[in-house]
Design a protein around this motif. Structure first.
Motif, PDB file in Angstrom:
ATOM      1  N   SER A 214       1.065  -0.898  -0.228  1.00  0.00           N
ATOM      2  CA  SER A 214      -0.108  -0.148   0.246  1.00  0.00           C
ATOM      3  C   SER A 214       0.890   1.235   0.120  1.00  0.00           C
ATOM      4  N   ILE A 215       1.805   1.261   0.616  1.00  0.00           N
ATOM      5  CA  ILE A 215       2.782   2.512   0.542  1.00  0.00           C
ATOM      6  C   ILE A 215       3.116   2.552  -0.257  1.00  0.00           C
ATOM      7  N   ARG A 216       3.668   1.460  -1.407  1.00  0.00           N
ATOM      8  CA  ARG A 216       4.550   1.432  -2.903  1.00  0.00           C
ATOM      9  C   ARG A 216       3.053   1.951  -3.972  1.00  0.00           C
ATOM     10  N   LYS A 217       1.646   2.088  -3.022  1.00  0.00           N
ATOM     11  CA  LYS A 217       0.681   2.555  -4.875  1.00  0.00           C
ATOM     12  C   LYS A 217       0.765   3.274  -4.263  1.00  0.00           C
ATOM     13  N   LYS A 218       0.729   3.953  -2.562  1.00  0.00           N
ATOM     14  CA  LYS A 218       0.915   5.484  -2.996  1.00  0.00           C
ATOM     15  C   LYS A 218       1.325   6.576  -2.715  1.00  0.00           C
ATOM     16  N   VAL A 219       2.810   5.898  -2.588  1.00  0.00           N
ATOM     17  CA  VAL A 219       3.660   6.874  -3.379  1.00  0.00           C
ATOM     18  C   VAL A 219       3.810   7.051  -4.856  1.00  0.00           C
ATOM     19  N   MET A 220       3.911   5.624  -5.828  1.00  0.00           N
ATOM     20  CA  MET A 220       3.672   5.703  -6.773  1.00  0.00           C
ATOM     21  C   MET A 220       2.277   6.800  -7.514  1.00  0.00           C
ATOM     22  N   ARG A 221       1.566   7.133  -6.461  1.00  0.00           N
ATOM     23  CA  ARG A 221       0.918   8.018  -6.555  1.00  0.00           C
ATOM     24  C   ARG A 221       1.131   9.265  -6.403  1.00  0.00           C
ATOM     25  N   ALA A 222       2.238   9.760  -6.058  1.00  0.00           N
ATOM     26  CA  ALA A 222       2.019  10.750  -5.590  1.00  0.00           C
ATOM     27  C   ALA A 222       1.882  11.923  -7.280  1.00  0.00           C
ATOM     28  N   VAL A 223       1.826  13.367  -6.726  1.00  0.00           N
ATOM     29  CA  VAL A 223       1.745  14.006  -7.940  1.00  0.00           C
ATOM     30  C   VAL A 223       2.704  14.092  -8.025  1.00  0.00           C
ATOM     31  N   ILE A 280      10.184   4.591   3.138  1.00  0.00           N
ATOM     32  CA  ILE A 280       9.642   4.691   4.023  1.00  0.00           C
ATOM     33  C   ILE A 280       9.573   3.343   4.377  1.00  0.00           C
ATOM     34  N   ILE A 281       8.925   2.220   3.254  1.00  0.00           N
ATOM     35  CA  ILE A 281       8.653   1.513   4.586  1.00  0.00           C
ATOM     36  C   ILE A 281      10.042   0.630   4.765  1.00  0.00           C
ATOM     37  N   ALA A 282      12.029   0.611   4.762  1.00  0.00           N
ATOM     38  CA  ALA A 282      12.268   0.824   5.620  1.00  0.00           C
ATOM     39  C   ALA A 282      12.583   1.559   7.432  1.00  0.00           C
ATOM     40  N   TYR A 283      11.677   2.110   6.957  1.00  0.00           N
ATOM     41  CA  TYR A 283      11.362   3.238   8.035  1.00  0.00           C
ATOM     42  C   TYR A 283      10.241   2.832   8.981  1.00  0.00           C
ATOM     43  N   THR A 284       9.331   1.812   8.227  1.00  0.00           N
ATOM     44  CA  THR A 284       8.079   2.078   9.415  1.00  0.00           C
ATOM     45  C   THR A 284       7.698   0.566   9.876  1.00  0.00           C
ATOM     46  N   THR A 285       8.982  -0.381   9.008  1.00  0.00           N
ATOM     47  CA  THR A 285       8.575  -1.466   8.524  1.00  0.00           C
ATOM     48  C   THR A 285       8.703  -2.522  10.255  1.00  0.00           C
TER      49      THR A 285
END
Ligand code: TYM
Length: 333
Positions: A214-223, A280-285
């Motif tokens: 979900s993080i990847r999806k949100k970041v890839m969609r960033a404006v 972000i994933i490395a930070y939040t995992t």
């Protein structure tokens, strides 16, 4: 010598996101070693948006688990739920007598909320900064670690504390100050939609508990935009936002690398986003894993909330007694 006192809270209206973490919680963790800290869950404040009882309970539990998972240590800091300390509501009632309609109506957060929820412009929204002031000054806070969006509310708390002291010719309340690590400006974590601020109600947040997919999806969609056209040009807001997030979660080398590509007009936003998502994933995992672990531990959560409520009440009762004396309440029996 006594340690300076710190108070801060978060509304339990959903999952904690990166804005909450970097704007507030990260400071909580740093401060708990050197200050006398009170960190709470602002469940009364969250009633302004009328949560169902089920949502309220789930939200409180979630934020409590998240506080602990982030590393707030109940052995060091007092962690409690706002509604477990009724003295706060009593002080709120007293402070309301010296808070004026004009100044409350003028606060940006009130104006924003009134715009966001025109069918529910309740008195709790209007007096939101008064309750916040009560939260802070009931423990005689010296410092309040909050993000930039709370600056005005904190200014109001300072005003109410000063006004009370002046009115009753007392120094019962210290005047609380914002706290920022390193002493710089208060932090504002941007959203992924090109807007200024990451927030729950803005629908642009990445939560700490969010899974990698979900993080990847949100970041890839960033404006983003169509890319720089001139060497070393100033970054437009949406792009600067991605760099600001990267500054926080990525290594300086990574940031410098993408910055250079941007300045040379060679940047590919897809690559930048991929890197940002992974960082972000490395930070939040590790945080996510601890949240999931702690969230199921009923006995531990109950123990933390109970101990926190007792410690917070002890401090609140003491201040409230002083306040009542100052105001002139006298027991006739
Ligand atoms: P709340 O629940 O909206 O947010 C909790 C904390 O997270 C910070 N924050 C951010 N910081 C930087 N960038 C962002 N995008 C971002 N989004 C949120 C907020 O600044 C806040 O520190 N009114 C408060 C809760 C409260 C409180 C208090 C705080 C009630 N009483 C007494 C301090 C002291 C609020 O709604 O925060």
């Amino acid at each position: 010598m006594n340690k300076p006192t710190v108070v801060s809270g978060i509304r339990p209206t959903g999952f904690l996101h990166l804005g909450n973490y970097f704007g507030a919680v990260q400071n909580f963790i740093k401060m708990q070693n050197d200050f006398s800290c009170y960190f709470f869950i602002a469940d009364i404040h969250s009633l302004t948006t009328h949560p169902t009882p089920g949502n309220l309970q789930a939200g409180v539990r979630q934020v409590l688990a998240e506080y602990l998972a982030c590393g707030i240590d109940p052995e060091k800091a007092t962690i409690f739920i706002q509604s477990d300390v009724p003295e706060v509501s009593e002080l709120y009632a007293f402070l309301n007598m010296n808070a004026y309609l004009g100044e409350l109506e003028r606060t940006t957060s009130f104006k924003d909320k009134a715009r966001q929820q025109p069918d529910n412009v309740n008195a709790g929204l209007l007096t939101y900064p008064v309750l916040m002031a009560a939260d802070i000054i009931i423990h005689k806070a010296d410092f309040v670690p909050v993000g930039k969006d709370q600056e005005q509310n904190l200014e109001m708390a300072r005003k109410f504390a000063k006004r009370f002291n002046r009115m009753y010719k007392t120094e019962v309340f210290p005047i609380p100050r914002p706290f920022t690590a390193g002493g710089g400006d208060m932090i504002k974590i941007p959203g992924l939609d090109g807007s200024g601020k990451m927030g729950k109600s803005e629908g642009n947040a990445i939560n700490l508990v969010e899974d990698p997919k979900s993080i990847r999806k949100k970041v890839m969609r960033a404006v983003t935009d169509s890319g720089p056209t001139e060497m070393n040009q100033k970054k437009p807001e949406a792009i600067q936002n991605l760099f600001t997030l990267m500054d926080i979660v990525s290594t300086p080398d990574t940031v410098a690398h993408f910055d250079e590509l941007y300045n040379k007009c060679e940047i590919r936003y897809g690559d930048l986003k991929k890197q940002l998502a992974e960082d972000i994933i490395a930070y939040t995992t590790p945080i996510r894993e601890r949240i999931l672990e702690i969230h199921g531990d009923d006995a531990y959560l109950a123990k933390v909330a109970k101990t926190g409520a007792e410690k917070a009440r002890e401090s609140a009762i003491k201040t409230l007694q002083e306040v009542k004396e100052v105001i002139g309440f006298k027991k006739l029996f």
